[in-house]
Structure formats: structure tokens, C-alpha cells
Design an enzyme around this catalytic site. Structure first.
Site, mmCIF file in Angstrom:
data_model
loop_
_atom_site.group_PDB
_atom_site.id
_atom_site.type_symbol
_atom_site.label_atom_id
_atom_site.label_comp_id
_atom_site.label_asym_id
_atom_site.label_seq_id
_atom_site.Cartn_x
_atom_site.Cartn_y
_atom_site.Cartn_z
ATOM 1 C CB SER A 163 4.518 0.683 6.020
ATOM 2 O OG SER A 163 5.803 0.705 5.219
ATOM 3 C CE1 TYR A 176 2.326 5.307 2.906
ATOM 4 C CE2 TYR A 176 4.860 3.896 3.950
ATOM 5 C CZ TYR A 176 3.288 3.606 3.157
ATOM 6 O OH TYR A 176 2.873 2.742 3.252
#
Length: 286
Positions: A163, A176
Site C-alpha cells: 500500500s 493496516y
């Protein structure tokens, strides 16, 4: 599918493993690699997760992915499995490789994004679930797949989907962000360990991609300040995260990069962390 202006590489006769394959980015990877000539092993959990604030894919979604691959003239082996389950993953990957005749590429795509909150208000259950799926699940995927790739003796490639928060930080997404930094580190470690065999490993760092991970009521409410009901209501806020004036990218942009990294065009690239994020990681980079 890849952008129509881009000719897919010729990967005829190769086999790709895709996790999180039932919809979104995962389905795009399956279709893109099938269009390039690959047979596909498509795995997905296909059930909801209590700590994730949006619905997961279901068996019908996974069947739709398989049908899309077969419509492109390629074979597709599917399986419902939790990427955290080493024995289950090994069983399904072994069976898929036996049916399709080998394994060349891995797209470790399965992942979840929890409810945004401060790190100290995050529950232990949510932290563990996110780290286990996003990071341990990626490690499990590569662990059960790599021996099959090495067995072909012809090299190959792994693409780990990380990400942009692993390039820029991620406030209010501590679990995350931590998991995706770990995925980036795993890619670099594997690149070093696999170089002797001409197996490459890179990580892709998407920005906001239009999939259910951002197109869900929880994310829409947060990004619109509670004033919106559709993803379009968040467009200005999302666009403000990027250097380019678009709010998000479509899943085919990530699939096109994965194809490039697995093709002969990407033969000189390993251990790289490649952003596909409209410049978001550069705008707020660390």
C-alpha cells in the site's frame, strides 16, 4: 482487464496464483493474466470477517472470477481458504499446481482494511486480525508457493500487494499500515533469498483503488464527514491526497503493473517498492 491501448505480454502456458481473487483487484489480476495466456489458481476466503467494516466476497464472486478467466480461454482452479491457514493453503496450492502443471507467478493480493481509529483505541482482536491476514497471510502464500516455482527451474516472479501507506505512513490505520510495511519488508527479503534462481520479488504500493475496500459505507462516511452516501461524495477529499487531480485509480492499473513485473519487460527488477498511487506517497512521503 489491462487498458485496451496496452498489448498484454505473452505468458502463454504459464500459471499464476492469485489470492483475494473473488473481486476487486484480485479479479482484475486473474483476468489480466488470463488475457496474457496464463492459467489461474484463484483463492479467496469468501466469508465475512467480524472486525472488518465492509462485506467480504462470497462464493458467487469467486465463481464469477473463474467464469471470466475461462471466457478468455484459460483454465481456472478455485478454492475457498483463509490465507492464515498454512495447511489449507498448502493443500489447495498443491492441488492447483498438480492440475495445471506448475507455477510461475504469485500475486499475493488478499488483504483487509479495518475501521480507522487511533492506535490506542484499536482493539487487540482487530490488530491481530489485520496483521495476520495482511502480513502473515502474505508470508503463508509465498511459503507454500515458492517451492513450486523453484521446481520449474525457469525462474518466475512474486508480486506482493502492499500500500502507499508503506511509503508515506498511515495515521488512524496503525494495524493496516504496520502490516503493509511488513509486506514491503518481506518482498525485499525474498528478493535477496530468491535471486540465485532468477525468481524476482517486488511489492506494488497502490493508492486508493476503486474497490469495496474504499467503496463501502464506513469509508464513505469517514471521508465525507458523514455527509455522503456514495463514493463520488468523497472525490474531493480523496483527490486532495494525491499529486495528480484524480481521487482514485481503477483496479486494472494495478494489474497492468503486476503483468509488467512478471513479464520479460520486468526481468531486471527485483526488491523494488513500486507506487501506483497518483503521487500520493510522494506528496506525503516519509
Amino acid at each position: 482487464m489491462p487498458h485496451p491501448a496496452i498489448t498484454p505480454p505473452d505468458l502463454t502456458g504459464r500459471v499464476v496464483l492469485v489470492t483475494g481473487a473473488a473481486r476487486g483487484q484480485g479479479r482484475e489480476h486473474c483476468e489480466a493474466f488470463a488475457a496474457a495466456g496464463c492459467d489461474v489458481i484463484a483463492l479467496d476466503l469468501c466469508r465475512d470477517i467480524e472486525t472488518v467494516p465492509y462485506p467480504m466476497a462470497d462464493p458467487a464472486d469467486l465463481n464469477a472470477t473463474a467464469e471470466a478467466v475461462r471466457a478468455l480461454g484459460r483454465r481456472c482452479v478455485t478454492g475457498q481458504v483463509d490465507v492464515r491457514d498454512m495447511p489449507g493453503m498448502r493443500e489447495l496450492v498443491d492441488a492447483g499446481v498438480a492440475e495445471l502443471g506448475g507455477l510461475d507467478f504469485v500475486i499475493a493480493n488478499a488483504g483487509v482494511s479495518p475501521q480507522p481509529t487511533t492506535s490506542w483505541e484499536r482493539s487487540e482482536e482487530e490488530w491481530d486480525t489485520t496483521i495476520d491476514i495482511n502480513l502473515k497471510g502474505t508470508w503463508v502464500t509465498t511459503t507454500v508457493a515458492i517451492p513450486h516455482i523453484l521446481a520449474t527451474g525457469r525462474g518466475g516472479a512474486l508480486v506482493l500487494i502492499s500500500s502507499m501507506v508503506a511509503l508515506r505512513g498511515g495515521s488512524f490505520t496503525s494495524s493496516y499500515a504496520t502490516s503493509k510495511w511488513g509486506v514491503r519488508g518481506l518482498a525485499k527479503a525474498l528478493a535477496g533469498e530468491l535471486g540465485f534462481s532468477n525468481v524476482r520479488c517486488n511489492s506494488i504500493h497502490p493508492g486508493n483503488v476503486r474497490t469495496p475496500m474504499i467503496e463501502n459505507p464506513s469509508m464513505i462516511s469517514m471521508m465525507s464527514g458523514g455527509q455522503g452516501t456514495t463514493l463520488e461524495d468523497t472525490a474531493k477529499t480523496f483527490a486532495g491526497m494525491n499529486q495528480m487531480p484524480q481521487p482514485w485509480i481503477e483496479p486494472e492499473a494495478i494489474a497492468s503493473m503486476a503483468l509488467y513485473l512478471c513479464s520479460d519487460a520486468g526481468a531486471g527488477i527485483t526488491g523494488a517498492s513500486i507506487p501506483v498511487d497518483l503521487g500520493g506517497s510522494e506528496k506525503f512521503g516519509t
